[in-house]
Design an enzyme around this catalytic site. Sequence first.
Site, short mmCIF file in Angstrom:
data_model
loop_
_atom_site.label_atom_id
_atom_site.label_comp_id
_atom_site.label_asym_id
_atom_site.label_seq_id
_atom_site.Cartn_x
_atom_site.Cartn_y
_atom_site.Cartn_z
N LYS A 130 -18.17 34.83 -35.25
CA LYS A 130 -17.25 34.17 -34.84
C LYS A 130 -17.29 32.77 -35.06
CE LYS A 130 -15.64 32.51 -30.63
NZ LYS A 130 -15.52 31.32 -30.41
N ASN A 131 -18.49 32.16 -34.30
CA ASN A 131 -18.83 30.37 -34.46
C ASN A 131 -19.05 30.07 -35.68
OD1 ASN A 131 -17.43 30.58 -31.86
ND2 ASN A 131 -19.08 30.45 -31.25
N CYS A 188 -10.00 23.23 -20.65
CA CYS A 188 -10.31 24.82 -20.36
C CYS A 188 -10.99 25.26 -19.31
CB CYS A 188 -10.88 24.78 -22.11
SG CYS A 188 -13.16 24.94 -21.65
N ARG A 200 -14.49 19.87 -21.30
CA ARG A 200 -14.89 19.58 -22.64
C ARG A 200 -14.31 18.80 -23.81
NH1 ARG A 200 -15.03 25.92 -24.49
NH2 ARG A 200 -16.39 25.61 -26.41
N ASP A 240 -23.43 30.88 -24.41
CA ASP A 240 -21.98 32.12 -24.51
C ASP A 240 -22.87 33.42 -23.57
OD1 ASP A 240 -20.60 30.11 -25.11
OD2 ASP A 240 -20.93 30.53 -27.64
N ARG A 243 -10.18 37.05 -28.64
CA ARG A 243 -10.22 36.62 -29.20
C ARG A 243 -11.79 36.21 -30.09
NH1 ARG A 243 -11.55 31.69 -25.70
NH2 ARG A 243 -12.03 30.86 -27.48
C1 UD1 Z 1 -19.27 25.35 -29.15
C2 UD1 Z 1 -19.21 27.23 -29.55
C3 UD1 Z 1 -18.90 27.87 -27.97
C4 UD1 Z 1 -20.25 27.34 -27.32
C5 UD1 Z 1 -21.22 26.19 -27.41
C6 UD1 Z 1 -22.13 25.73 -26.77
C7 UD1 Z 1 -17.62 27.05 -31.06
C8 UD1 Z 1 -16.63 27.19 -31.97
N1 UD1 Z 1 -18.04 27.55 -29.78
O1 UD1 Z 1 -18.85 24.76 -28.76
O2 UD1 Z 1 -18.85 28.93 -28.43
O3 UD1 Z 1 -20.50 28.27 -26.39
O4 UD1 Z 1 -20.90 25.83 -28.01
O5 UD1 Z 1 -22.85 26.32 -26.94
O6 UD1 Z 1 -18.54 26.79 -31.90
N2 UD1 Z 1 -19.37 17.47 -24.91
C9 UD1 Z 1 -19.01 16.33 -25.12
N3 UD1 Z 1 -18.40 14.92 -25.86
C10 UD1 Z 1 -18.47 15.85 -26.99
C11 UD1 Z 1 -17.80 17.62 -27.14
C12 UD1 Z 1 -19.11 17.87 -26.63
O7 UD1 Z 1 -19.72 15.87 -23.51
O8 UD1 Z 1 -17.52 15.44 -27.56
C13 UD1 Z 1 -20.23 18.15 -24.28
C14 UD1 Z 1 -19.61 19.70 -23.86
O9 UD1 Z 1 -18.52 19.25 -23.07
C15 UD1 Z 1 -20.11 20.74 -23.63
C16 UD1 Z 1 -21.91 20.30 -24.18
O10 UD1 Z 1 -21.39 19.16 -25.24
O11 UD1 Z 1 -20.56 20.10 -21.90
C17 UD1 Z 1 -21.73 20.82 -25.58
O12 UD1 Z 1 -20.36 20.64 -25.99
P1 UD1 Z 1 -20.30 21.36 -27.19
O13 UD1 Z 1 -22.03 21.80 -27.96
O14 UD1 Z 1 -20.13 20.73 -28.01
O15 UD1 Z 1 -20.29 23.05 -27.77
P2 UD1 Z 1 -18.65 23.18 -28.34
O16 UD1 Z 1 -19.47 23.09 -30.15
O17 UD1 Z 1 -17.43 23.26 -27.66
#
Ligand code: UD1
Length: 425
Positions: free
Chosen positions: A22-23, A117, A122, A309, A401
């Site tokens: 999915k990701n 969420c 996030r 995850d 999902r």
């Molecule tokens: C992706 C995955 C999700 C997985 C996560 C961590 C997808 C669609 N989803 O989510 O399943 O659980 O990686 O492996 O691929 N953060 C910030 N600012 C930002 C972006 C992130 O502070 O602009 C923080 C987030 O709140 C979190 C951490 O960084 O604490 C990691 O998040 P991130 O790797 O960005 O997760 P996603 O990409 O949303």
Amino acid sequence: MDKFLVRGGKPLHGKIEIGGAKNSALPCLAATLLTSETVILHNVPYVKDLITQRRLLEDLGATALTPELRTHKVTARHIERFEAPYELVKTMRASVLALGPLLARFGQAKVSLPGGCAIGTRPIDLHLKAFEELGATVSLEAGNVVARAPEGGLVGAEVDFEKVTVTGTENVMMAASLARGKTIVRNAACEPEIEDLADLLNKMGARIRGAGTPTIEIAGVEHLGSAEHTIIPDRIETGTFIVAAAITGGEIEIKNCRPDHLSAVIEKLREAGVVIEELNPSTLHVKVASDGLAAADVTTEPHPLFPTDMQAQYMALMTQARGTSVIKETIFENRFMHASELIRMGAKIDISGNTATVHGRTRLSGAPVLASDLRASASLVLAGLAADGETMIDRVYHIDRGYESIVPKLRSVGADIQRITEAAA
Ligand code: UD1
């Protein structure tokens, strides 16, 4: 709202096939916006998030065909809008992956700012900062992020992420592919899904090196074109089924997977007493050691370490292991929602900040429980499979999902699980 009814206590036996990740499929679908030519993606899992992502593409003006169930043929020739509306973003954060491609190809993008969420706040500040480094101006207007590229388009730059972000890395990789000049991304996420996206982009004509390592170099090109690509197997689905076999004391073969994409999970599960044998590079054989499961501590970290995850599913498993295990969640600040539901089923878990201490082994008994997010739902299904009696899991739209056909797949290996649809519930 649909529910799952699980009658536990049946060891799983048989073979399971893993679907596409999915990701990985989510950013790959977003990448189709980078070209006016047709991109064909195979092995796209049939799950709600992908249906939503495809709706977003169609909403923007792309045409999407499905010549076969898991194949999407997308042509984003006539894009009429550059906007991901709140209705879509609120159901799926990954719609923010449209930002990078729209900004790079059309010089503008508007995406509703995702709210909080279930698993934390996030934010997407790191994505936006990276776009600014590529020359974009970013503003917040009425709850929307509005990004505009400078005259002549985005410009390659050095992007040093202060925190590892998976979708942030993907967004900047897509945007930088069409920027003028070279971009270097430092402290990039190393997940296999990043490599898969880079593979697709390179097939489309991008020049990306180093994806899968913390430093990625992207030499911008003027134009991206058609490509055909097969999405990698889902490593989290694979890990979830390994735990399903282990938690029920069963024995299953998992086919079409990539064990090398979940080495940290396999290593940890082996330490906990799960016997995992690699029959060939895409097939695993799983059973529990004759002396049963033993507690093993785990800390979630960015890839290649133990993924957040898999944390919820691992917690369910630890309720069935001898001894006390300490589970630390370092990626998301509120990702223990499943713990209170597991406790209702008889688990002994203490939560303190980002640390859960699981005292095993406890006998679980079926109870009505509430799914709070995608992976939490999976952990409740797993707990239900191990519990005595009936577990009724509510709000399973979360599991829809991201897990394709989880009920038929589990039933095919002997689980007693059924979906109770809204009308019948
Ligand atoms: C992706 C995955 C999700 C997985 C996560 C961590 C997808 C669609 N989803 O989510 O399943 O659980 O990686 O492996 O691929 N953060 C910030 N600012 C930002 C972006 C992130 O502070 O602009 C923080 C987030 O709140 C979190 C951490 O960084 O604490 C990691 O998040 P991130 O790797 O960005 O997760 P996603 O990409 O949303």
